[in-house]
Design a protein around this motif. Structure first.
Motif, short mmCIF file in Angstrom:
data_model
loop_
_atom_site.label_atom_id
_atom_site.label_comp_id
_atom_site.label_asym_id
_atom_site.label_seq_id
_atom_site.Cartn_x
_atom_site.Cartn_y
_atom_site.Cartn_z
N GLU A 1 28.10 35.92 27.00
CA GLU A 1 29.67 35.47 26.07
C GLU A 1 30.11 35.87 26.30
OE1 GLU A 1 27.04 35.75 22.27
OE2 GLU A 1 25.26 34.75 22.32
N ASP A 2 30.44 37.81 26.25
CA ASP A 2 31.56 37.97 26.85
C ASP A 2 32.27 37.17 27.59
OD1 ASP A 2 29.74 39.20 27.90
OD2 ASP A 2 30.76 41.15 28.37
N ALA A 3 33.90 37.83 27.53
CA ALA A 3 34.95 37.31 29.15
C ALA A 3 34.63 37.93 29.39
CB ALA A 3 36.34 37.45 28.28
N PRO A 4 34.67 37.39 31.53
CA PRO A 4 34.15 37.93 32.33
C PRO A 4 35.53 38.82 32.65
CG PRO A 4 35.77 35.83 32.67
CD PRO A 4 34.94 35.67 31.08
N PRO A 5 35.11 39.83 33.97
CA PRO A 5 36.41 40.89 33.95
C PRO A 5 37.18 40.20 34.55
CG PRO A 5 34.48 40.65 35.48
CD PRO A 5 33.86 40.34 34.23
N ARG A 6 38.65 41.01 34.76
CA ARG A 6 39.95 40.39 35.09
C ARG A 6 39.35 40.94 36.37
NH1 ARG A 6 42.71 37.23 31.63
NH2 ARG A 6 44.32 38.65 32.54
N VAL A 7 40.68 40.50 37.56
CA VAL A 7 40.33 40.73 38.65
C VAL A 7 41.78 40.86 39.26
CG1 VAL A 7 39.76 39.83 41.04
CG2 VAL A 7 38.78 39.21 39.52
N LEU A 8 41.64 41.89 39.72
CA LEU A 8 43.10 42.49 40.26
C LEU A 8 42.23 42.36 42.13
CD1 LEU A 8 46.07 43.70 40.04
CD2 LEU A 8 45.40 46.29 40.25
N VAL A 9 43.21 41.74 42.49
CA VAL A 9 43.56 41.86 44.09
C VAL A 9 44.42 42.35 44.58
CG1 VAL A 9 43.35 39.73 46.05
CG2 VAL A 9 43.03 39.10 43.73
N LEU A 10 43.83 43.63 45.91
CA LEU A 10 44.73 44.07 46.69
C LEU A 10 44.72 43.16 48.01
CD1 LEU A 10 43.35 47.71 46.22
CD2 LEU A 10 45.17 46.80 44.65
N THR A 11 46.06 43.92 48.67
CA THR A 11 46.41 43.25 49.78
C THR A 11 47.00 44.16 50.52
OG1 THR A 11 47.39 41.88 51.47
CG2 THR A 11 47.70 41.53 48.63
N THR A 12 46.80 44.25 52.44
CA THR A 12 47.56 44.72 52.70
C THR A 12 49.23 43.30 53.13
OG1 THR A 12 46.00 45.57 54.08
CG2 THR A 12 48.20 45.92 55.31
N PHE A 13 49.35 42.96 53.23
CA PHE A 13 50.32 41.74 53.11
C PHE A 13 50.72 41.31 52.03
CE2 PHE A 13 47.60 42.90 57.19
CZ PHE A 13 49.00 43.03 57.79
N ASP A 14 52.02 41.04 51.77
CA ASP A 14 52.46 40.19 50.62
C ASP A 14 53.14 39.10 50.51
OD1 ASP A 14 54.67 40.17 52.34
OD2 ASP A 14 56.07 41.35 50.84
N LEU A 15 52.57 37.92 51.56
CA LEU A 15 52.24 36.65 52.26
C LEU A 15 50.65 36.52 52.63
CD1 LEU A 15 55.72 35.84 52.93
CD2 LEU A 15 54.71 35.15 50.89
N ASP A 16 49.99 37.20 52.77
CA ASP A 16 48.51 37.10 53.11
C ASP A 16 47.27 35.54 51.95
OD1 ASP A 16 45.86 38.97 53.62
OD2 ASP A 16 45.69 36.55 52.97
N GLU A 17 47.83 34.84 52.78
CA GLU A 17 47.24 33.15 52.32
C GLU A 17 45.71 33.36 51.67
OE1 GLU A 17 45.15 33.65 56.41
OE2 GLU A 17 47.19 34.01 55.36
N TYR A 18 45.17 34.67 51.48
CA TYR A 18 43.71 34.70 51.14
C TYR A 18 44.00 35.32 49.07
CZ TYR A 18 41.16 33.98 54.95
OH TYR A 18 39.98 33.92 55.66
#
Length: 231
Positions: free
Chosen positions: A77-94
């Motif tokens: 019932e509570d809200a799902p966690p927030r997701v902070l994505v980490l990446t090596t490249f600033d234009l990574d398509e993923y």
């Protein structure tokens, strides 16, 4: 209140470094770790953290798919966690795909420790967080991609402009500045409003458009033609 964080990265040394950075803050606490996407999903459902710090490229289930599963399969019932994505490249398509999947933002792995801690706090508070150095380039590059090119990218619903009809003229102005990557403080200065007023308007915009965060609002604004490509 302590912000509970789950770490998802396939490299043990990276997880150890992230844990050291996070656990030294009094208001942050690592409650679990995951070495791949499947473990991240299982741990998120089991531990119910406030924020998941998610690597993009992991063996098996990627961070993109794990993000999508966590946010769409959440059964509490509570809200799902927030997701902070980490990446090596600033234009990574993923990373683009992760934002489409509902991630609240992304940060480069070489960001300063204080910036990581700040991003976790911002995301836990309900706002979006993009690496400052690439905000404009990220949104511009993402919206220029053809639909279906990026793994995990859903087909956008038609009628963007119809959805925008629900906004007032002032709310459209705020939305345009959000799409350009401005912070609440910068929007307040540009429009002669208080930061509290801007925050209220942004929240109302998200609610009226049925969006989760500022990143999705920026993408919709560009898809609808409010912001020319590359701006």
């Amino acid at each position: 209140m302590t912000i509970r964080v789950l770490l998802a990265d396939d490299q043990e040394m990276v997880r150890a470094a992230l844990r050291a950075v996070i656990d030294r803050r009094e208001d942050l606490c690592v409650v679990g770790e995951a070495a791949d996407g499947d473990q991240a999903v299982d741990a998120a459902f089991r531990l119910r953290p406030d924020v998941v710090v998610m690597d993009v490229r992991m063996p098996g289930t990627t961070g993109v798919e794990a993000t999508r599963r966590i946010l769409t399969e959440w059964a509490y019932e509570d809200a799902p966690p927030r997701v902070l994505v980490l990446t090596t490249f600033d234009l990574d398509e993923y990373v683009h795909a992760a934002l489409r999947a509902g991630a609240s933002g992304f940060l480069l792995k070489n960001s300063p420790p204080d910036q990581l801690a700040h991003a976790i706090r911002v995301i836990a508070g309900g706002a979006a967080m993009l690496a400052p150095s690439v905000t404009h380039r990220l949104i511009g590059a993402f919206t220029a991609l053809p639909t279906g090119l990026v793994p995990g990218t859903p087909t956008p619903a038609p009628g963007h402009r119809g959805r925008l009809d629900a906004l007032t003229e002032r709310e459209r102005e705020v939305l345009i500045l959000v799409a350009r990557g401005l912070s609440n403080a910068q929007i307040a200065d540009a429009l002669g409003l208080t930061q509290a007023n801007v925050k209220s308007r942004v929240n109302r915009i998200l609610t009226r458009l049925g969006l989760e965060n500022r990143v999705q609002a920026a993408i919709l604004a560009r898809d609808a033609g409010l912001i020319p490509p590359g701006r």
